[in-house]
Enzyme design. Sequence first.
Site, short mmCIF file in Angstrom:
data_model
loop_
_atom_site.label_atom_id
_atom_site.label_comp_id
_atom_site.label_asym_id
_atom_site.label_seq_id
_atom_site.Cartn_x
_atom_site.Cartn_y
_atom_site.Cartn_z
N ASP A 156 12.09 -5.94 3.09
CA ASP A 156 13.46 -5.65 2.62
C ASP A 156 14.18 -4.91 3.72
O ASP A 156 13.57 -4.17 4.50
CB ASP A 156 13.44 -4.81 1.34
CG ASP A 156 14.71 -4.99 0.54
OD1 ASP A 156 14.69 -5.71 -0.48
OD2 ASP A 156 15.76 -4.43 0.97
N CYS A 166 22.31 -12.35 -13.98
CA CYS A 166 22.13 -13.80 -13.80
C CYS A 166 23.13 -14.67 -14.58
O CYS A 166 23.90 -15.41 -13.97
CB CYS A 166 20.71 -14.20 -14.18
SG CYS A 166 19.51 -13.60 -12.98
N LYS A 209 19.81 -5.32 -21.07
CA LYS A 209 18.94 -5.73 -22.17
C LYS A 209 17.76 -4.76 -22.22
O LYS A 209 17.57 -3.98 -21.28
CB LYS A 209 18.49 -7.18 -22.00
CG LYS A 209 17.58 -7.42 -20.82
CD LYS A 209 17.14 -8.86 -20.88
CE LYS A 209 16.02 -9.11 -19.91
NZ LYS A 209 15.47 -10.43 -20.03
P1 NAD Z 1 17.97 -7.67 -6.16
O1 NAD Z 1 19.32 -7.22 -5.77
O2 NAD Z 1 17.19 -6.86 -7.12
O3 NAD Z 1 17.06 -7.84 -4.85
C1 NAD Z 1 17.51 -8.43 -3.68
C2 NAD Z 1 16.88 -7.67 -2.52
O4 NAD Z 1 17.16 -8.36 -1.30
C3 NAD Z 1 17.41 -6.25 -2.36
O5 NAD Z 1 16.33 -5.33 -2.36
C4 NAD Z 1 18.12 -6.28 -1.00
O6 NAD Z 1 18.01 -5.06 -0.29
C5 NAD Z 1 17.34 -7.39 -0.29
N1 NAD Z 1 18.06 -7.99 0.84
C6 NAD Z 1 19.37 -8.39 0.88
N2 NAD Z 1 19.65 -8.88 2.10
C7 NAD Z 1 18.51 -8.81 2.83
C8 NAD Z 1 18.17 -9.16 4.16
N3 NAD Z 1 19.09 -9.69 4.99
N4 NAD Z 1 16.92 -8.94 4.58
C9 NAD Z 1 15.99 -8.40 3.76
N5 NAD Z 1 16.25 -8.04 2.48
C10 NAD Z 1 17.49 -8.24 2.04
O7 NAD Z 1 18.15 -9.15 -6.69
P2 NAD Z 1 17.21 -9.91 -7.74
O8 NAD Z 1 17.62 -9.55 -9.12
O9 NAD Z 1 15.80 -9.76 -7.33
O10 NAD Z 1 17.70 -11.41 -7.51
C11 NAD Z 1 17.37 -12.13 -6.35
C12 NAD Z 1 17.72 -13.58 -6.55
O11 NAD Z 1 16.92 -14.12 -7.61
C13 NAD Z 1 19.17 -13.84 -6.97
O12 NAD Z 1 19.61 -15.04 -6.41
C14 NAD Z 1 19.09 -13.96 -8.47
O13 NAD Z 1 20.11 -14.74 -9.01
C15 NAD Z 1 17.75 -14.66 -8.64
N6 NAD Z 1 17.10 -14.40 -9.92
C16 NAD Z 1 17.13 -13.18 -10.47
C17 NAD Z 1 16.48 -12.95 -11.69
C18 NAD Z 1 16.52 -11.59 -12.33
O14 NAD Z 1 16.20 -11.51 -13.53
N7 NAD Z 1 16.88 -10.53 -11.65
C19 NAD Z 1 15.80 -13.99 -12.32
C20 NAD Z 1 15.76 -15.24 -11.71
C21 NAD Z 1 16.42 -15.44 -10.50
#
Ligand code: NAD
Length: 430
Positions: free
Chosen positions: A30, A260, A320
């Site tokens: 990250d 989402c 939620k």
């Molecule tokens: P999040 O914001 O919790 O995590 C994303 C992470 O990526 C952060 O820690 C951020 O610091 C890191 N990041 C951003 N740019 C970066 C880079 N250039 N290099 C390294 N790290 C970097 O997001 P999330 O909830 O985990 O969601 C991630 C993806 O998964 C999204 O596209 C979301 O739509 C999808 N998704 C989320 C869920 C959910 O329930 N949260 C479920 C299914 C899919």
Amino acid sequence: MNVCVIGTGYVGLVTGTVFADLGNEVICVDKVRKKIDMLKAGKMPIYEPGLREMVRRNVEDGRLTFSTSISKGIRKAKVIFIAVGTPPKANGESDLTAVEAVARDIALHLGDYKIIVNKSTVPVGTGYFVRNVIEKYRKNDVEFDVVSNPEFLKEGSAIADCLYPDRIVIGVPNHHVAMALLELYAPLERPMLITDVESAELIKYASNAFLATKISFINFIANICEKAGADVTLVAKGMGYDSRIGKDFLQAGLGYGGSCFPKDTLSLLCTAKKFREDASLLEAVIDLNEDRVPRFARQITSQLKPVAKKVVGVLGLAFKPNTDDLRDAKSLDLIKELKKKKALVKVYDPVAMNNARKILKNVEFCKNAYEVARGADALVVVTEWNEFKLLNLDKLRQSMRGSLFFDGRNIYSKEKMERAGFQYVCIGKG
Ligand code: NAD
């Protein structure tokens, strides 16, 4: 298998940890140093039931490591997952800045063949986009493949969802890549669907938009129930017995929130418009959802009149139960509406208080539901945490100044609440 997961958030951290638990060697990367330092110190940057124990076990066994360095992350990895955020832009399109940045970083450090897997939720065509970015910026003329493997986990039950997914969707450009991904996921023994990249990308949006449609549909029926003197919970039950419909996602309430559904429905809407397809179905779903909180706020306001200086206690802030995530949480919209009317707002959530303190200003943060109730003119349930279902109603009622109780998630029975002396208002019951 050597795996690298870039983006250590709700999706990246959980999937990386589960891959490690299955025996793979995983490095989670990250760009936020604080997050990586916390994880190295055994602290979790997010709340997810069971995650701390699983992370600790795999770190101790040497299968799971954390880093801020993409070059270190991808050096040994055969498969690289991109799991960074794809938030909405002001116009509703998915912002692919983070995906593009990661693709560029991967390109700069590409030394041998890699499989790059998009786990982030990305609009159809992004696999092609990632491929182009890497081709443009790679320093060495090495081969690579780009795969779409959308994630379907739900916050609050993310570990179980990763271990026992309903299906694993793998969108691939060729047969060879499919085999590597099948090998990685084989230990789960769950249904796997191999598709082309574009179909996999669309499966994610179609699934989330369909679930959002179910929610908006039942909320539309709830509106009718309120006028017609019917009970939406009974209507939903009657519908849910039909195996073609199913009982899930038919709970009327304040609508869908979180990181989402709102953004994914908007993004799909933009995709439809880009292809000049009529999207009025999805527009109606979104409009219905966006009216849930204002509609509920109007009900609260009309009962509390005048709202100014009235004390309103909000139970539940997370979007939620079983998560600390406040992204697009309905609580924030409702509190904004209440504060606009100059209500004095008290709040409590079992795990989202730290995140809430960073966002909410001029509200009173309480230690539990009973402290929220003390002196309140009205209570509002926004998040259906289990601990709210088992509250001592007499104690709650006695510590309040008023007796209004607004149940935004229909978790109580009207009879029980009225017996305890509440003026009970819920969703979809005439
Ligand atoms: P999040 O914001 O919790 O995590 C994303 C992470 O990526 C952060 O820690 C951020 O610091 C890191 N990041 C951003 N740019 C970066 C880079 N250039 N290099 C390294 N790290 C970097 O997001 P999330 O909830 O985990 O969601 C991630 C993806 O998964 C999204 O596209 C979301 O739509 C999808 N998704 C989320 C869920 C959910 O329930 N949260 C479920 C299914 C899919």
